[in-house]
Design a protein around this motif. Structure first.
Motif, PDB file in Angstrom:
ATOM      1  N   ILE A  32     -44.169  18.570 107.370  1.00  0.00           N
ATOM      2  CA  ILE A  32     -44.006  19.023 108.750  1.00  0.00           C
ATOM      3  C   ILE A  32     -43.044  18.123 109.511  1.00  0.00           C
ATOM      4  CG2 ILE A  32     -45.199  19.306 110.962  1.00  0.00           C
ATOM      5  CD1 ILE A  32     -47.674  20.197 109.397  1.00  0.00           C
ATOM      6  N   LEU A  33     -43.253  16.817 109.428  1.00  0.00           N
ATOM      7  CA  LEU A  33     -42.476  15.880 110.243  1.00  0.00           C
ATOM      8  C   LEU A  33     -41.024  15.781 109.797  1.00  0.00           C
ATOM      9  CD1 LEU A  33     -45.115  13.037 110.638  1.00  0.00           C
ATOM     10  CD2 LEU A  33     -44.263  14.528 112.456  1.00  0.00           C
ATOM     11  N   THR A  34     -40.755  15.970 108.509  1.00  0.00           N
ATOM     12  CA  THR A  34     -39.386  15.783 107.996  1.00  0.00           C
ATOM     13  C   THR A  34     -38.659  17.090 107.728  1.00  0.00           C
ATOM     14  OG1 THR A  34     -40.076  15.707 105.670  1.00  0.00           O
ATOM     15  CG2 THR A  34     -40.125  13.624 106.906  1.00  0.00           C
ATOM     16  N   GLY A  35     -39.265  18.216 108.078  1.00  0.00           N
ATOM     17  CA  GLY A  35     -38.619  19.485 107.781  1.00  0.00           C
ATOM     18  C   GLY A  35     -38.593  19.793 106.303  1.00  0.00           C
ATOM     19  N   GLY A  36     -39.600  19.320 105.580  1.00  0.00           N
ATOM     20  CA  GLY A  36     -39.647  19.498 104.140  1.00  0.00           C
ATOM     21  C   GLY A  36     -40.079  20.882 103.715  1.00  0.00           C
ATOM     22  N   SER A  37     -40.015  21.121 102.407  1.00  0.00           N
ATOM     23  CA  SER A  37     -40.388  22.420 101.842  1.00  0.00           C
ATOM     24  C   SER A  37     -41.321  22.207 100.657  1.00  0.00           C
ATOM     25  CB  SER A  37     -39.142  23.183 101.399  1.00  0.00           C
ATOM     26  OG  SER A  37     -38.457  22.476 100.371  1.00  0.00           O
ATOM     27  N   GLN A  38     -41.700  23.304 100.031  1.00  0.00           N
ATOM     28  CA  GLN A  38     -42.610  23.241  98.893  1.00  0.00           C
ATOM     29  C   GLN A  38     -41.913  22.600  97.694  1.00  0.00           C
ATOM     30  OE1 GLN A  38     -41.174  26.050  99.952  1.00  0.00           O
ATOM     31  NE2 GLN A  38     -40.028  26.729  98.153  1.00  0.00           N
ATOM     32  N   GLN A  80     -42.709  30.378 100.312  1.00  0.00           N
ATOM     33  CA  GLN A  80     -41.789  29.324 100.688  1.00  0.00           C
ATOM     34  C   GLN A  80     -42.182  28.789 102.060  1.00  0.00           C
ATOM     35  OE1 GLN A  80     -37.528  29.886  99.585  1.00  0.00           O
ATOM     36  NE2 GLN A  80     -38.109  32.014  99.215  1.00  0.00           N
ATOM     37  N   VAL A  81     -42.211  27.475 102.189  1.00  0.00           N
ATOM     38  CA  VAL A  81     -42.619  26.863 103.444  1.00  0.00           C
ATOM     39  C   VAL A  81     -41.540  25.899 103.931  1.00  0.00           C
ATOM     40  CG1 VAL A  81     -45.084  27.082 102.956  1.00  0.00           C
ATOM     41  CG2 VAL A  81     -43.886  24.992 102.274  1.00  0.00           C
ATOM     42  N   ARG A  82     -41.542  25.670 105.246  1.00  0.00           N
ATOM     43  CA  ARG A  82     -40.573  24.742 105.839  1.00  0.00           C
ATOM     44  C   ARG A  82     -41.187  24.111 107.076  1.00  0.00           C
ATOM     45  NH1 ARG A  82     -36.426  22.149 103.924  1.00  0.00           N
ATOM     46  NH2 ARG A  82     -35.654  24.066 102.975  1.00  0.00           N
ATOM     47  N   GLY A  83     -41.084  22.783 107.144  1.00  0.00           N
ATOM     48  CA  GLY A  83     -41.547  22.072 108.318  1.00  0.00           C
ATOM     49  C   GLY A  83     -40.541  22.136 109.438  1.00  0.00           C
ATOM     50  N   SER A  84     -41.016  21.933 110.665  1.00  0.00           N
ATOM     51  CA  SER A  84     -40.137  22.048 111.830  1.00  0.00           C
ATOM     52  C   SER A  84     -39.471  20.730 112.207  1.00  0.00           C
ATOM     53  CB  SER A  84     -40.949  22.553 113.034  1.00  0.00           C
ATOM     54  OG  SER A  84     -41.978  21.637 113.374  1.00  0.00           O
ATOM     55  N   GLY A  85     -39.795  19.651 111.508  1.00  0.00           N
ATOM     56  CA  GLY A  85     -39.296  18.339 111.881  1.00  0.00           C
ATOM     57  C   GLY A  85     -37.893  18.037 111.385  1.00  0.00           C
ATOM     58  N   ASP A  86     -37.566  16.742 111.427  1.00  0.00           N
ATOM     59  CA  ASP A  86     -36.229  16.263 111.094  1.00  0.00           C
ATOM     60  C   ASP A  86     -36.325  15.284 109.924  1.00  0.00           C
ATOM     61  OD1 ASP A  86     -33.919  14.232 111.335  1.00  0.00           O
ATOM     62  OD2 ASP A  86     -33.331  15.777 112.775  1.00  0.00           O
ATOM     63  N   PRO A  87     -35.404  15.371 108.958  1.00  0.00           N
ATOM     64  CA  PRO A  87     -35.459  14.458 107.807  1.00  0.00           C
ATOM     65  C   PRO A  87     -35.437  12.980 108.187  1.00  0.00           C
ATOM     66  CG  PRO A  87     -33.909  16.241 107.402  1.00  0.00           C
ATOM     67  CD  PRO A  87     -34.307  16.350 108.839  1.00  0.00           C
ATOM     68  N   ARG A  88     -34.935  12.655 109.386  1.00  0.00           N
ATOM     69  CA  ARG A  88     -34.867  11.255 109.809  1.00  0.00           C
ATOM     70  C   ARG A  88     -36.169  10.769 110.444  1.00  0.00           C
ATOM     71  NH1 ARG A  88     -29.752  12.367 113.488  1.00  0.00           N
ATOM     72  NH2 ARG A  88     -31.151  14.147 113.873  1.00  0.00           N
ATOM     73  N   LEU A 120     -45.619  24.084 110.183  1.00  0.00           N
ATOM     74  CA  LEU A 120     -45.193  24.455 108.839  1.00  0.00           C
ATOM     75  C   LEU A 120     -45.241  25.980 108.793  1.00  0.00           C
ATOM     76  CD1 LEU A 120     -44.596  23.166 105.897  1.00  0.00           C
ATOM     77  CD2 LEU A 120     -46.859  24.096 105.356  1.00  0.00           C
ATOM     78  N   THR A 121     -44.074  26.605 108.604  1.00  0.00           N
ATOM     79  CA  THR A 121     -43.981  28.057 108.572  1.00  0.00           C
ATOM     80  C   THR A 121     -43.805  28.526 107.140  1.00  0.00           C
ATOM     81  OG1 THR A 121     -43.009  28.124 110.787  1.00  0.00           O
ATOM     82  CG2 THR A 121     -42.697  30.057 109.404  1.00  0.00           C
ATOM     83  N   GLY A 122     -44.503  29.592 106.781  1.00  0.00           N
ATOM     84  CA  GLY A 122     -44.400  30.128 105.433  1.00  0.00           C
ATOM     85  C   GLY A 122     -43.901  31.555 105.422  1.00  0.00           C
ATOM     86  N   THR A 123     -43.207  31.904 104.353  1.00  0.00           N
ATOM     87  CA  THR A 123     -42.775  33.277 104.138  1.00  0.00           C
ATOM     88  C   THR A 123     -43.158  33.693 102.726  1.00  0.00           C
ATOM     89  OG1 THR A 123     -40.567  32.556 103.418  1.00  0.00           O
ATOM     90  CG2 THR A 123     -40.839  33.120 105.744  1.00  0.00           C
ATOM     91  N   TRP A 124     -43.502  34.964 102.576  1.00  0.00           N
ATOM     92  CA  TRP A 124     -43.859  35.520 101.276  1.00  0.00           C
ATOM     93  C   TRP A 124     -43.512  37.000 101.320  1.00  0.00           C
ATOM     94  CZ3 TRP A 124     -46.969  33.788 105.092  1.00  0.00           C
ATOM     95  CH2 TRP A 124     -47.808  34.719 105.713  1.00  0.00           C
ATOM     96  N   ALA A 125     -43.659  37.675 100.216  1.00  0.00           N
ATOM     97  CA  ALA A 125     -43.292  39.086 100.170  1.00  0.00           C
ATOM     98  C   ALA A 125     -44.086  39.865 101.219  1.00  0.00           C
ATOM     99  CB  ALA A 125     -43.561  39.654  98.778  1.00  0.00           C
ATOM    100  N   GLY A 126     -43.393  40.354 102.227  1.00  0.00           N
ATOM    101  CA  GLY A 126     -44.042  41.168 103.241  1.00  0.00           C
ATOM    102  C   GLY A 126     -44.668  40.409 104.385  1.00  0.00           C
ATOM    103  N   GLY A 127     -44.462  39.086 104.461  1.00  0.00           N
ATOM    104  CA  GLY A 127     -45.112  38.356 105.544  1.00  0.00           C
ATOM    105  C   GLY A 127     -44.457  37.046 105.910  1.00  0.00           C
ATOM    106  N   GLU A 128     -44.734  36.593 107.113  1.00  0.00           N
ATOM    107  CA  GLU A 128     -44.293  35.292 107.612  1.00  0.00           C
ATOM    108  C   GLU A 128     -45.276  34.840 108.679  1.00  0.00           C
ATOM    109  OE1 GLU A 128     -40.494  33.152 109.874  1.00  0.00           O
ATOM    110  OE2 GLU A 128     -40.323  35.197 109.114  1.00  0.00           O
ATOM    111  N   ALA A 129     -45.642  33.550 108.680  1.00  0.00           N
ATOM    112  CA  ALA A 129     -46.594  33.050 109.670  1.00  0.00           C
ATOM    113  C   ALA A 129     -46.555  31.533 109.689  1.00  0.00           C
ATOM    114  CB  ALA A 129     -48.019  33.524 109.346  1.00  0.00           C
ATOM    115  N   VAL A 130     -47.078  30.963 110.766  1.00  0.00           N
ATOM    116  CA  VAL A 130     -47.314  29.536 110.826  1.00  0.00           C
ATOM    117  C   VAL A 130     -48.553  29.238 109.986  1.00  0.00           C
ATOM    118  CG1 VAL A 130     -47.977  27.609 112.307  1.00  0.00           C
ATOM    119  CG2 VAL A 130     -46.236  29.225 113.071  1.00  0.00           C
TER     120      VAL A 130
END
Length: 208
Positions: free
Chosen positions: A112-118, A137-145, A189-199
């Motif tokens: 979450i903090l670094t904008g990381g993924s799965q 697939q997931v992605r955090g909203s933060g910054d790598p720094r 942390l936001t996720g996407t999958w076939a047919g969906g997307e959510a926090v």
């Protein structure tokens, strides 16, 4: 990277979750029917498996269950034990609700903090690596720094309806067990999958 072994697991993850869910207040009336997908994070020490599985329920809801897999019991985490299983490659495994495991908390906070993924899942065939396309697939909203505080314990955890809170020092991780349940957080942390997307999770800082 997350190596997926060609192995049998007895009892299966689905069986463990099916037996565990009735004991969870937030799961009242929920009967999971199928796995939609999963996302994994890497334990930097390479000792603990960290996976969150999304299950569809008979009533149309989507439930997420974070699990950690350990080769020995986690001291003081008896209330978070989902069950034990036998892995044909790794041997006995203790399976925990991730919300009580500091390794899950640390990997989620980092993402979450670094904008990381799965983590990229893969298996080995004839000595070569074969990547497994992610179903979630997931992605955090933060910054790598961003600086990530060390998390070695989960100080407290509680359920508030369909949301679980995990307190880790000055951070509080917020997990909607039923996907789509609104949460109030600072980063996500936001996720996407076939047919969906959510926090799928969030984080906020606490003040004592």
């Amino acid at each position: 990277m997350a190596l997926v072994h060609d192995a049998t697991i007895d009892p299966s993850k689905q069986d463990l979750v099916d037996a565990w869910l009735p004991s969870r207040p937030w799961a009242a009336g929920i009967e999971v029917t199928a796995k939609v997908g999963e996302y994994r994070f890497d334990d930097p020490d390479g000792e603990v498996g960290v996976e969150t599985i999304l299950f569809s329920a008979a009533d149309g809801r989507l439930v997420q269950v974070p699990l950690t897999y350990r080769g020995a019991p986690l001291a003081g985490a008896e209330e978070f034990l989902v069950g034990t299983t036998e892995h044909s490659v790794l041997g006995p495994r203790w399976v925990y609700d991730g919300c009580g495991d500091p390794v899950w908390a640390a990997t989620l906070a980092t993402a979450i903090l670094t904008g990381g993924s799965q983590a990229q899942m893969y298996f080995e065939r004839d000595g070569a690596r074969v990547d497994i396309p992610p179903r979630v697939q997931v992605r955090g909203s933060g910054d790598p720094r961003s600086e990530v505080p060390a998390i070695t314990t989960v100080d407290a955890g509680s359920d508030q309806g369909a949301v679980t809170l995990a307190r880790c020092g000055d951070l509080e991780l917020v997990l909607p067990r039923v996907v789509g349940t609104p949460i109030e957080v600072e980063q996500t942390l936001t996720g996407t999958w076939a047919g969906g997307e959510a926090v799928l999770a969030g984080l906020r800082r606490t003040t004592g």
